[in-house]
Design an enzyme around this catalytic site. Structure first.
Site, PDB file in Angstrom:
ATOM      1  N   ASP A  44       0.844  -1.205   0.000  1.00  0.00           N
ATOM      2  CA  ASP A  44       0.000   0.000   0.000  1.00  0.00           C
ATOM      3  C   ASP A  44       0.883   1.260   0.000  1.00  0.00           C
ATOM      4  OD1 ASP A  44       0.903  -0.054   2.613  1.00  0.00           O
ATOM      5  OD2 ASP A  44      -1.092   0.067   3.537  1.00  0.00           O
ATOM      6  N   SER A  45       2.222   1.058   0.054  1.00  0.00           N
ATOM      7  CA  SER A  45       3.143   2.175  -0.178  1.00  0.00           C
ATOM      8  C   SER A  45       2.891   2.794  -1.546  1.00  0.00           C
ATOM      9  CB  SER A  45       4.601   1.696  -0.080  1.00  0.00           C
ATOM     10  OG  SER A  45       4.810   0.557  -0.894  1.00  0.00           O
ATOM     11  N   ASP A  83      -1.167  -6.324  -0.750  1.00  0.00           N
ATOM     12  CA  ASP A  83      -1.263  -5.706   0.580  1.00  0.00           C
ATOM     13  C   ASP A  83      -2.715  -5.329   0.869  1.00  0.00           C
ATOM     14  OD1 ASP A  83      -0.054  -4.897   2.892  1.00  0.00           O
ATOM     15  OD2 ASP A  83       0.963  -3.150   2.021  1.00  0.00           O
ATOM     16  N   LYS A 113      -0.955  -9.572   2.547  1.00  0.00           N
ATOM     17  CA  LYS A 113      -0.235  -9.075   3.727  1.00  0.00           C
ATOM     18  C   LYS A 113      -1.150  -8.136   4.493  1.00  0.00           C
ATOM     19  CE  LYS A 113       3.070  -5.740   3.649  1.00  0.00           C
ATOM     20  NZ  LYS A 113       2.446  -4.761   4.550  1.00  0.00           N
ATOM     21  N   GLU A 115      -1.274  -5.655   8.334  1.00  0.00           N
ATOM     22  CA  GLU A 115      -0.472  -5.085   9.429  1.00  0.00           C
ATOM     23  C   GLU A 115      -1.084  -5.433  10.787  1.00  0.00           C
ATOM     24  OE1 GLU A 115       0.163  -0.900   8.835  1.00  0.00           O
ATOM     25  OE2 GLU A 115       0.973  -1.183   6.809  1.00  0.00           O
ATOM     26  N   GLU A 182       9.351  -4.136  10.296  1.00  0.00           N
ATOM     27  CA  GLU A 182       9.723  -2.827   9.735  1.00  0.00           C
ATOM     28  C   GLU A 182      10.239  -1.888  10.830  1.00  0.00           C
ATOM     29  OE1 GLU A 182       6.946  -1.019   7.024  1.00  0.00           O
ATOM     30  OE2 GLU A 182       8.031   0.883   7.015  1.00  0.00           O
TER      31      GLU A 182
HETATM   32  O1  KIV Z   1       3.505  -1.172   1.643  1.00  0.00           O
HETATM   33  C1  KIV Z   1       4.671  -1.567   1.597  1.00  0.00           C
HETATM   34  O2  KIV Z   1       5.424  -1.310   0.643  1.00  0.00           O
HETATM   35  C2  KIV Z   1       5.171  -2.341   2.717  1.00  0.00           C
HETATM   36  C3  KIV Z   1       6.636  -2.629   2.758  1.00  0.00           C
HETATM   37  C4  KIV Z   1       7.373  -1.417   3.144  1.00  0.00           C
HETATM   38  C5  KIV Z   1       6.946  -3.777   3.619  1.00  0.00           C
HETATM   39  O3  KIV Z   1       4.427  -2.692   3.561  1.00  0.00           O
END
Ligand code: KIV
Length: 279
Positions: A44-45, A83, A113, A115, A182
């Site tokens: 989600d970056s 994500d 993924k 969090e 992280e």
């Molecule tokens: O969203 C993302 O890119 C991440 C990584 C930094 C692990 O969660």
């Protein structure tokens, strides 16, 4: 050979470091896949590095599905992880399972993924029960930026480190097949890596993790001015791209481009055609 959750497990057993990069589009996925990276994370970056938001909180399921679909088409061998964006799994366990399923069905990912640690174990358990492999993510979890009061290194006190270890053990017990660590001290990442049997993937967590992940815009210096301490620049693609764009503008304005070599020809008498057009 396609990387799978089994590849990750085997790599941890054999001490073969897992490589992961963030990826958000087809062409970059093809390049990374050809380079032999184990896994592509559609993080989600993307809200920050692809869409220009100040944080990851505005990213939607539609955003992630759209980008995951593109990455999946370019990833022949790398394991693609989608994500789960902010508020796509926190509201209820049913919501978490449904949205995880969408990343697999609509995005073409092989895993998701999310969090959190102890607080999201019910979600992890239910998603895994639905046959969707889960990567967890603890430490500096960017979706909690407001709760943390900024993007800060986590796990620096004994109590905070202990709570991270408890999170990691709970995540493993809930069925996650890997965990991203992280922005935590490398000594804490080492303790976690030794405490769990699932692979740990570090970003700003030092060298003792079972694998590493970086945001590709960071490692390619695409933004130039922004370099977190944990990032190493592996190539200055930012400079290469800026130079190429500037040369294109210069040569286009000067008439050096396009040259004859870039132009098509036809077997016609241009003067005769011009005369016909005049009549
Ligand atoms: O969203 C993302 O890119 C991440 C990584 C930094 C692990 O969660």
């Amino acid at each position: 050979m396609k990387n799978t959750v089994d590849t990750f497990r085997r790599q941890k057993e054999q001490g073969d470091i897992i490589t992961m990069l963030t990826c958000y589009d087809y062409s970059t996925a093809k390049l990374m896949d050809e380079s032999g990276v184990n896994s592509l994370l559609v993080g989600d970056s993307l809200g920050m590095v692809m869409l220009g938001y100040p944080d990851t909180l505005s990213v939607t399921m539609e955003d992630i599905i759209h980008h995951t679909r593109a990455v999946s088409r370019g990833a022949e061998n790398a394991l693609v992880i989608g994500d789960m964006p902010f508020m796509s799994y926190q509201v209820s366990v049913a919501q978490a399972v449904e949205n995880a399923g969408r990343l697999i069905k609509e995005g073409g990912a092989q895993a998701v993924k999310l969090e959190g640690g102890v607080t999201v174990t019910e979600q992890i358990r239910a998603i895994v029960r639905a046959s969707v492999p889960v990567v967890a993510h603890i430490g500096l979890t960017p979706q909690s930026v407001n709760a943390f009061g900024g993007f800060k290194v986590q796990g620096k006190s004994t109590e905070a480190a202990r709570s991270l270890i408890e999170d990691a053990l709970a995540i493993e017990e809930a069925g996650a097949f890997a965990v991203v660590l992280e922005a935590i001290p490398s000594s804490v990442a080492k303790l976690i890596t030794e405490a769990v049997s699932i692979p740990t993937i570090g970003i700003g967590a030092g060298r003792h993790c079972d694998g590493q992940v970086l945001v590709y815009q960071d490692m390619l210096n695409l933004f130039g001015n922004l370099k977190p301490k944990f990032v190493k620049i592996f190539g200055d693609a930012g400079a290469v791209m800026r130079d190429a764009f500037a040369s294109y503008i210069e040569e286009t304005k000067s008439g050096a481009f396009p040259a004859d070599a870039h132009s098509f020809t036809a077997d016609i008498d241009a003067d005769a055609l011009a005369a016909i057009m005049k009549d």
